[in-house]
Design a protein around this motif. Structure first.
Motif, mmCIF file in Angstrom:
data_model
loop_
_atom_site.group_PDB
_atom_site.id
_atom_site.type_symbol
_atom_site.label_atom_id
_atom_site.label_comp_id
_atom_site.label_asym_id
_atom_site.label_seq_id
_atom_site.Cartn_x
_atom_site.Cartn_y
_atom_site.Cartn_z
ATOM 1 N N THR A 80 -1.795 -8.988 31.849
ATOM 2 C CA THR A 80 -2.667 -10.266 31.664
ATOM 3 C C THR A 80 -1.790 -11.598 32.187
ATOM 4 O O THR A 80 -2.697 -12.411 32.676
ATOM 5 N N VAL A 84 -3.769 -14.188 34.551
ATOM 6 C CA VAL A 84 -4.373 -15.504 34.514
ATOM 7 C C VAL A 84 -3.405 -16.415 35.787
ATOM 8 O O VAL A 84 -3.706 -17.492 35.895
ATOM 9 N N ARG A 85 -2.397 -15.622 36.211
ATOM 10 C CA ARG A 85 -2.015 -16.472 37.754
ATOM 11 C C ARG A 85 -2.490 -16.283 38.941
ATOM 12 O O ARG A 85 -1.950 -16.449 39.986
ATOM 13 N N GLY B 385 2.308 -16.030 30.800
ATOM 14 C CA GLY B 385 0.938 -16.696 31.323
ATOM 15 C C GLY B 385 1.241 -18.138 31.759
ATOM 16 O O GLY B 385 2.181 -18.339 32.421
ATOM 17 N N LYS B 386 0.236 -19.016 31.478
ATOM 18 C CA LYS B 386 0.377 -20.679 31.799
ATOM 19 C C LYS B 386 1.307 -21.367 30.978
ATOM 20 O O LYS B 386 0.934 -22.004 30.238
ATOM 21 N N MET B 460 -3.213 -19.277 27.982
ATOM 22 C CA MET B 460 -4.152 -19.785 28.916
ATOM 23 C C MET B 460 -4.342 -21.225 28.971
ATOM 24 O O MET B 460 -4.433 -22.060 28.016
ATOM 25 N N THR B 464 -8.333 -21.059 33.260
ATOM 26 C CA THR B 464 -8.682 -19.556 32.785
ATOM 27 C C THR B 464 -10.023 -19.509 32.060
ATOM 28 O O THR B 464 -10.496 -20.153 31.419
ATOM 29 N N CYS B 465 -10.990 -18.415 32.710
ATOM 30 C CA CYS B 465 -12.232 -18.364 32.263
ATOM 31 C C CYS B 465 -12.151 -17.426 30.928
ATOM 32 O O CYS B 465 -11.779 -16.165 31.243
ATOM 33 N N ILE B 469 -11.582 -13.135 30.835
ATOM 34 C CA ILE B 469 -10.376 -12.887 30.204
ATOM 35 C C ILE B 469 -11.080 -11.368 29.401
ATOM 36 O O ILE B 469 -10.650 -10.243 28.970
ATOM 37 N N VAL B 562 -13.557 -19.653 37.991
ATOM 38 C CA VAL B 562 -12.855 -18.372 38.170
ATOM 39 C C VAL B 562 -13.817 -17.317 38.746
ATOM 40 O O VAL B 562 -13.411 -16.719 39.808
ATOM 41 N N GLU B 638 -8.146 -23.630 39.029
ATOM 42 C CA GLU B 638 -6.849 -22.914 38.746
ATOM 43 C C GLU B 638 -5.858 -23.054 39.733
ATOM 44 O O GLU B 638 -5.905 -23.243 40.802
#
Lengths: 160, 640
Positions: A80, A84-85, B385-386, B460, B464-465, B469, B562, B638
């Motif tokens: 995951t 997302v990256r 993640g972000k 996210m 991020t869509c 996801i 995305v 993104e």
């Protein structure tokens, strides 16, 4: 097929116990990189495992391959955090470069491209592992460069 | 190895004293994090370079090098901590090594350039303990990772390792241990949160010829790696917990006892370190026959998984241990009564077991004082993640999501907006901004449609869509569903088909209702938790981000930019310098333009691979909704 002596060693190591079949298959795959049919039939006969069950096991567990795998193994992480990256873009770039899709091996048995659920090195995402070596913070261009470098080192060893 | 077996509590205490007396607290020590993350950054070369440099300067005797497990701050790897001062250097490169030895080791000067800089205050931070990422945590389990070499049992013993085991075996009855674990409030860290003490109690009472203790180290949730880090960085803590568990369920009984660690095949370092730990524990008499002179016998074997996510489910894991396909079984009878080989079986997660020695050593009262009413102790989350500070975070239960993501995690990179946090892996859900003040524990997360799961926390941002996801998780689950139950096997596949067409801009108005209906069936009529929770990613995104689904279906628009079918790449002539970097990487030769003049993308040729977007240094390449000619109609782009 593996030498009978090697197969016997593997079986002995796991006490010829059908409960240890997953470990036995793992050891065979470590030796030859995949699971050849003759080897599986031999194990079936020795441990009295029905071939149908062997087939179920070998196809259920993702770690096993019933087809020969390439000399170089590329794993693209699709966890995951990598997703997302932008892991999908990286996978696309590798697929284009090698001319094969995730899960496939090229005809010359040079490259196998695998996708994995998560390698647990999320800080480095997106990650690509080539022959056991981690490459982090990938971009599509960086991924292509890594592959090109290996191809060049082998003297125009064509991937696709 | 040929050392003395430990045959009494005094024996262990004496060994600890000897080990501690050999260490002088003020002797300089270079601690290099060697978890999988830092290894991927190349920490092994850094360690080798330190060794060489010390030798060159004839300092090898005066300075120790300690290679440890994961410190948790993976974002900043390779991480090096210089003791005794606790100086924290981040992102160490080979070329920095000589300077560190020359300046910091030899002269005590701090090298400014290698220090962590707090992005919010701009302040450079010298000591590890002052770095906000660490400072705001309560690292009961993880802190030990930074103090010991996981391949050295002596290191573990020196920091009080195995003292809980000796206390349990020599001073406590099995019932007292079960009671202590019950009182502590410890709940299983693998996802379901079942009270550990009650599980042990059930297994203690059960009758059988043999009882099994299984450590579930088949950590398969994408984006979660805390169990791996504990297993790699401090395997003895898990083994100690397992032996205590075995004694609690089977001590003072005639039946046999066996233990298994079922570890994920994708974690080679964890397999290696756990194997080594078992060997050394045996040679010290802390595992096997007559453990620590108590007369109690118990041994543990390692089994590697075969790469099947569903094998993290307890009954599937037991099937796999028996050499079968890992299909979950109906639990008419609980596994504490009839589990592995139909014998009483206790199965606990890695982190759960690592908590056990702490509870025994420091008392259940201490443990029960941490956390919330229903969830006690600390929990390790993998924050990924972000997020600015990717890494492992250990906090007391009940801390809010906002504290974890913004105070410890340092917020979202590249000044993007936070959109959602996904907890609980493929079984969990996505929570929006207005849920950030939610205290994190087992019950609170479940109330809002997510779950704690094993502790994955994926952040996210606006790029991020959320439909993508949901599609991502169902794609994962479709691969991993064992196929035994039709609602799970077919329901997930059909839901995925619907999501795929929504992402392609071919969604139908009735699709949202259909997804909800399908989800209900999958939830209600699957045997194991994989199926029962599989719709959570869909349902939670539908609940909190329904507008994104609607944008895809009714406007054929992906707000996050995305979904490939709904976007196009466009070069902003104002920003393009005509450097040509994009033309060189474009596999389709779809980008054209004279050097030093703005380039353009030929839409009919573009396969939307994003290679140009990744490579552009001037942010000239933008993603926008397909078919729109004006400036970006998307809300966000993104980040690469």
């Amino acid at each position: 097929m593996l030498e009978t002596a090697t197969l016997e060693q593997i079986l002995e190591r796991h006490e010829r116990d059908p409960a240890n079949i997953i470990a036995i298959l793992q050891d065979i795959q470590t030796e030859v990189n995949w699971l050849p049919e003759e080897d599986l039939r031999y194990v079936c006969a020795e441990l009295e495992i029905p071939p149908s069950k062997m087939m179920a096991l070998a196809t259920f567990y993702r770690a096993f391959s019933l087809k020969p795998r390439g000399k170089h193994i590329v794993q693209a992480c699709l966890g995951t955090a990598c997703h997302v990256r932008g892991a999908v873009r990286i996978l696309g770039a590798i697929e284009r470069d090698l001319g094969i899709e995730g899960g496939q091996t090229d005809e010359d048995l040079q490259w196998t491209l695998e996708t994995v659920g998560c390698l647990g090195a999320c800080a480095l995402g997106p990650i690509v592992v080539v022959d056991g070596e981690y490459h982090g913070q990938m971009t599509s261009a960086k991924a292509t460069r890594v592959l090109q470098r290996i191809k060049k080192a082998e003297g125009n060893g064509s991937g696709a | 190895m040929n050392q003395e077996r430990i045959s009494s509590p005094e024996g262990l205490a004496l060994l600890r004293q000897q080990l501690q007396s050999r260490r002088t607290a003020d002797k300089p020590c270079i601690t290099v994090c060697s978890g999988t993350g830092c290894q991927a950054y190349g920490c092994q070369a850094v360690t080798a370079a330190f060794r060489e440099e010390l030798e060159k300067r004839d300092l090898s005797d005066q300075v120790d090098i300690l290679t440890t497990g994961c410190h948790g701050f993976c974002e900043r790897g390779p991480v090096v901590v210089l003791q005794p001062q606790g100086i924290f250097y981040e992102r160490m490169k080979l070329k920095d090594v000589a300077e560190v030895v020359e300046e910091t080791i030899a002269k005590g000067e701090v090298i400014d350039r290698l220090l962590y800089q707090d992005p919010r205050t701009g302040e450079k931070i010298v000591h590890e303990r002052d770095v906000p990422f660490y400072k705001l945590q309560q690292r009961e389990i993880l802190s030990m990772n930074g103090m010991i070499d996981p391949t050295s049992i002596e290191d573990y013993i020196a920091v009080d390792g195995y003292s809980a085991l000796v206390k349990a075996l020599h001073e406590m009855t099995p019932d007292e241990i079960v009671d202590a674990i019950k009182q502590s409030g410890l709940r299983g860290r693998g996802g379901a949160g079942f009270p550990t003490g009650r599980k042990w109690e059930g297994c203690r009472r059960a009758e059988g010829e043999i009882k099994y203790v299984i450590c579930n180290a088949d950590e398969g949730d994408p984006g979660a790696y805390m169990d791996r880090s504990v297993m790699e960085g401090n395997p003895h803590s898990v083994i100690e917990g397992m032996i205590i568990a075995a004694y609690a369920i089977g001590g003072h009984r005639r039946h046999g006892l066996e233990g298994y660690i079922y570890v994920r095949n994708e974690y080679p370092l964890a397999v290696k370190n756990a194997g080594l730990a078992l060997e050394t524990a045996r040679s010290y008499g802390l595992l096997g026959e007559d453990i620590a002179g108590s007369g109690f016998n118990f041994d543990i074997q390692i089994r590697r998984g075969g790469g099947a996510f569903v094998c993290g489910e307890s009954s599937a894991l037991m099937q796999s241990l028996q050499g079968n396909v890992g299909e979950p079984q109906a639990k008419y009878v609980r596994s504490v009564e009839k589990g592995l080989w139909n014998q009483p079986t206790t199965l606990n997660n890695v982190e759960t077991l690592a908590n056990v020695p702490l509870i025994i050593r420091r008392g259940w009262e201490w443990y029960a004082g941490i956390g919330t009413e229903g969830s006690k102790g600390t929990k390790i989350f993998s924050l990924v993640g972000k997020i600015n500070n990717t890494g492992l975070v250990e906090v007391p239960m009940g801390v809010t999501l906002r504290e974890i993501i913004f105070d410890i995690g340092g917020g979202i990179p590249d000044s993007k907006e936070f959109k959602a946090v996904q907890t609980g892996g493929p079984s969990g859900g996505c929570l929006p901004e207005n849920m950030l003040d939610l205290p994190v524990d087992f019950d609170e997360l479940a109330k809002v449609g997510s779950m704690m799961g094993s502790g994955g926390m994926i952040v996210m941002d606006e790029g991020t869509c959320m439909v993508d996801i949901a599609r991502y998780f169902l794609d994962f689950l479709k691969e991993e569903s064992c196929g035994k139950c039709v609602p799970c096997r077919e329901g997930i596949a059909r839901s995925l088909e619907i999501l795929n067409r929504i992402c392609q801009g071919k969604g139908r108005p009735e699709d949202i209702d259909l997804l909800e209906e399908l989800s209900e069936t999958v939830q209600g009529f699957s045997l194991c938790a994989l199926g029962q929770t599989a719709p959570n990613p869909v349902l939670s995104t539908l609940k909190y981000f329904r507008h994104e689904y609607e944008a895809h279906i009714f406007e054929e628009r992906c707000p996050a930019g995305v979904c490939k079918a709904l976007i196009e790449y466009w070069i902003d002539p104002e920003l393009c310098t005509g450097c040509g970097a994009c033309t060189r990487v474009c596999p389709q030769e779809a980008i054209t333009g004279e050097k030093k003049t703005p380039h353009t993308v030929t839409r009919s040729e573009c396969i939307k691979c994003g290679a140009c977007y990744d490579v552009c240094r001037f942010e000239a390449i933008t993603i926008r909704s397909a078919g729109v000619k004006a400036a970006p109609a998307v809300e966000a782009v993104e980040a690469p």
